[in-house]
Write an enzyme that holds these catalytic residues in place. Sequence first.
Site, PDB file in Angstrom:
ATOM      1  CB  CYS A 159      34.567  30.281  21.187  1.00 12.41           C
ATOM      2  SG  CYS A 159      34.747  29.512  22.784  1.00 12.41           S
TER       3      CYS A 159
HETATM    4  C1  BEZ Z   1      31.013  27.368  23.138  1.00  4.78           C
HETATM    5  O1  BEZ Z   1      31.943  28.131  22.928  1.00  4.78           O
HETATM    6  O2  BEZ Z   1      30.019  27.383  22.461  1.00  4.78           O
HETATM    7  C2  BEZ Z   1      31.077  26.393  24.265  1.00  4.78           C
HETATM    8  C3  BEZ Z   1      32.287  25.870  24.662  1.00  4.78           C
HETATM    9  C4  BEZ Z   1      32.322  24.945  25.673  1.00  4.78           C
HETATM   10  C5  BEZ Z   1      31.142  24.579  26.320  1.00  4.78           C
HETATM   11  C6  BEZ Z   1      29.938  25.143  25.931  1.00  4.78           C
HETATM   12  C7  BEZ Z   1      29.904  26.069  24.901  1.00  4.78           C
END
Ligand code: BEZ
Length: 211
Positions: free
Chosen positions: A45
């Site tokens: 994100c």
């Molecule tokens: C991320 O944004 O890195 C992420 C969020 C939830 C699960 C896996 C990755």
Amino acid sequence: MAIRLGDAAPNFTAQTTEGELDFHQWLGDGWGVLFSHPADYTPVCTTELGAVAKIKSEFAKRNVKVLAVSVDGLESHHGWVKDINETQSCSMNFPIIADPDRKVATAYDMIHPNADTTATVRSVFVIGPDKKIKLTLTYPASTGRNFLELLRVIDSLQLTAKFKVATPADWKDGEDCIITPAVKDDDAQKMFPKGIRRVKPYLRYTPQPNR
Ligand code: BEZ
């Protein structure tokens, strides 16, 4: 309930990193992209928000406002924004909705319980000036989205909203378009003065009409 193409985009009011907003009012007469993030302080994100901040002018050029949502609170968002700016060498320039009670996530069916019972998946909704859903995308949490592809799709959505054309596989702005099958050959001649390349009766190309 699932949100499908052509549905009215649910309206909501929400606290965001740039103040409270009423979604429909905030969109005004333009286009919008609403996209969800599983959680704050997560690596994928973080890169996604930085990527969008860097190309925000490309969305603005297309009269598209971008709005992110994550099911964490405002304080957490503000801290995370500092990290995004620092790690992605950007300056966050669009709002992130604080959605701790999952009001927006629920209205847009962004939580898919068989994938994760609490976090949202990576949803994207493109909303047209008529406040209808023009495009939906759903990615799993583990896969970051391609925002240049989103711009490409918006180019197609905006073009096909105005002209009786469709865009072929891998089309990019400026390339030839397909004349929609409902247009009769006689009408096509008048409608597309730049010319028609007729490969099959149902497969007719024309140069992009708004170029
Ligand atoms: C991320 O944004 O890195 C992420 C969020 C939830 C699960 C896996 C990755």
